[in-house]
Design a protein around this motif. Structure first.
Motif, PDB file in Angstrom:
ATOM      1  N   SER A 128       0.829  -1.206   0.000  1.00 38.13           N
ATOM      2  CA  SER A 128       0.000   0.000   0.000  1.00 38.13           C
ATOM      3  C   SER A 128       0.866   1.260   0.000  1.00 38.13           C
ATOM      4  O   SER A 128       0.518   2.243  -0.662  1.00 38.13           O
ATOM      5  CB  SER A 128      -1.018  -0.006   1.146  1.00 38.13           C
ATOM      6  OG  SER A 128      -0.368   0.076   2.358  1.00 38.13           O
ATOM      7  N   ARG A 136       1.893   1.545  -3.701  1.00 46.47           N
ATOM      8  CA  ARG A 136       0.770   1.993  -4.540  1.00 46.47           C
ATOM      9  C   ARG A 136       0.479   3.468  -4.325  1.00 46.47           C
ATOM     10  O   ARG A 136       0.300   4.221  -5.279  1.00 46.47           O
ATOM     11  CB  ARG A 136      -0.487   1.182  -4.214  1.00 46.47           C
ATOM     12  CG  ARG A 136      -0.614  -0.064  -5.055  1.00 46.47           C
ATOM     13  CD  ARG A 136      -1.964  -0.728  -4.827  1.00 46.47           C
ATOM     14  NE  ARG A 136      -1.779  -2.085  -4.335  1.00 46.47           N
ATOM     15  CZ  ARG A 136      -2.077  -2.503  -3.109  1.00 46.47           C
ATOM     16  NH1 ARG A 136      -2.616  -1.678  -2.226  1.00 46.47           N
ATOM     17  NH2 ARG A 136      -1.852  -3.750  -2.764  1.00 46.47           N
ATOM     18  N   ASN A 137       0.439   3.894  -3.071  1.00 43.36           N
ATOM     19  CA  ASN A 137       0.145   5.303  -2.774  1.00 43.36           C
ATOM     20  C   ASN A 137       1.139   6.235  -3.425  1.00 43.36           C
ATOM     21  O   ASN A 137       0.769   7.255  -3.995  1.00 43.36           O
ATOM     22  CB  ASN A 137       0.175   5.553  -1.259  1.00 43.36           C
ATOM     23  CG  ASN A 137      -1.112   5.092  -0.619  1.00 43.36           C
ATOM     24  OD1 ASN A 137      -2.105   4.917  -1.321  1.00 43.36           O
ATOM     25  ND2 ASN A 137      -1.091   4.873   0.682  1.00 43.36           N
ATOM     26  N   ILE A 162       3.087   5.621  -6.018  1.00 43.36           N
ATOM     27  CA  ILE A 162       3.013   5.596  -7.486  1.00 43.36           C
ATOM     28  C   ILE A 162       1.834   6.439  -7.966  1.00 43.36           C
ATOM     29  O   ILE A 162       1.919   7.123  -8.980  1.00 43.36           O
ATOM     30  CB  ILE A 162       2.814   4.146  -8.011  1.00 43.36           C
ATOM     31  CG1 ILE A 162       4.001   3.280  -7.640  1.00 43.36           C
ATOM     32  CG2 ILE A 162       2.647   4.134  -9.529  1.00 43.36           C
ATOM     33  CD1 ILE A 162       3.815   1.818  -8.053  1.00 43.36           C
ATOM     34  N   ASN A 163       0.746   6.389  -7.215  1.00 45.18           N
ATOM     35  CA  ASN A 163      -0.484   7.065  -7.680  1.00 45.18           C
ATOM     36  C   ASN A 163      -0.561   8.545  -7.324  1.00 45.18           C
ATOM     37  O   ASN A 163      -1.522   9.214  -7.679  1.00 45.18           O
ATOM     38  CB  ASN A 163      -1.716   6.345  -7.109  1.00 45.18           C
ATOM     39  CG  ASN A 163      -1.813   4.939  -7.680  1.00 45.18           C
ATOM     40  OD1 ASN A 163      -1.386   4.705  -8.817  1.00 45.18           O
ATOM     41  ND2 ASN A 163      -2.349   4.009  -6.903  1.00 45.18           N
ATOM     42  N   ASN A 164       0.440   9.035  -6.580  1.00 43.85           N
ATOM     43  CA  ASN A 164       0.354  10.459  -6.201  1.00 43.85           C
ATOM     44  C   ASN A 164       1.371  11.314  -6.928  1.00 43.85           C
ATOM     45  O   ASN A 164       2.413  10.878  -7.258  1.00 43.85           O
ATOM     46  CB  ASN A 164       0.535  10.613  -4.688  1.00 43.85           C
ATOM     47  CG  ASN A 164      -0.750  10.212  -3.981  1.00 43.85           C
ATOM     48  OD1 ASN A 164      -1.823  10.594  -4.418  1.00 43.85           O
ATOM     49  ND2 ASN A 164      -0.628   9.416  -2.941  1.00 43.85           N
TER      50      ASN A 164
END
Ligand code: CDP
Length: 221
Positions: free
Chosen positions: A213, A216-217, A219-221
């Motif tokens: 997590s 993922r966080n 990469i997505n921000n």
């Protein structure tokens, strides 16, 4: 923007680094590099050839003849899969002495950096976040109490049908922690920017999910 996924996981013996690194690696399609197995391979070959860890010249020449790469999460040494031998107790009991030698470390660190230049990797060890991959965007420091780490190692060796004793394992883990944390060259320490996870009371899935997590966080921000 495309962000390379390079993950460093450090921590003491038996913290669960390799199990966790394999699972996280699968989720993000990363090559898993187990740097401990490289130090173990040097120890195996040195012991086979009767080279003491104080014999720097012979040791360096030995390391220079060792071609290492990873395939399916396993170390291939000069074309041979030697993984079954690497976790035997006599290797565990000797590896920290060989891993303390600066010249050995320099050689292995160079190989590890080359691997991370070529591939997206998840690499585990003692000095990955602090030395080998200082600029890695994802760094984790995985710990657990010595007793819990010894218990895990005991279960792992018992599954391999080896004759094991919990007290001996706990003793070996504490000795290795001491050498790894106190050696002069690249001792085991948490990188300032690493996220620390104490897994004493966490199961594998919980640790894997926590790490995934974070990745993922970011990469997505
Ligand atoms: O699996 P376990 O945690 O017991 O150990 P390992 O990761 O296979 O590493 C074995 C030993 O290699 C460690 O105790 C260290 O002495 C050494 N090592 C190191 O010095 N630097 C690394 N990057 C990885 C391992």
């Amino acid at each position: 923007m495309y962000m390379r996924i390079i993950v460093a996981i450090d921590g003491p013996a038996g913290a669960g680094k390799s199990t966790i690194a394999k699972r996280v690696g699968e989720k993000f399609n990363l090559m898993y590099i187990n740097t401990g197995s490289m130090y173990r391979a040097v120890t195996l070959k040195a012991l086979e050839k009767d080279i003491h860890h104080s014999n720097m010249d012979k040791l360096c020449r030995l390391v220079d003849t060792m071609d290492m790469y990873f395939q399916n999460n396993e170390l291939i040494l000069n074309g041979e899969n030697i993984n079954d031998k690497l976790t035997l107790p006599y290797i565990s009991n000797n590896v920290s002495n060989y891993a303390s030698i600066k010249e050995v470390r320099h050689r292995l660190v160079a190989i590890q950096r080359e691997m991370a230049e070529k591939y997206d990797v998840i690499m585990d060890g003692r000095d990955i976040g602090t030395v080998v991959l200082k600029d890695a965007p994802f760094k984790f420091f995985l710990t657990a109490s010595p007793e819990e780490r010894a218990r895990r190692r005991y279960e792992e060796l018992k599954l391999k049908k080896l004759d094991v004793n919990y007290e001996n394992i706990l003793d070996e883990i504490k000795k290795r922690d001491y050498i790894d944390c106190n050696r002069e060259t690249d001792p085991l320490t948490k990188a300032e920017d690493a996220i620390e996870i104490d897994s004493t009371n966490m199961n594998i899935e919980e640790v894997v999910e926590k790490i995934c997590s974070y990745i993922r966080n970011k990469i997505n921000n």
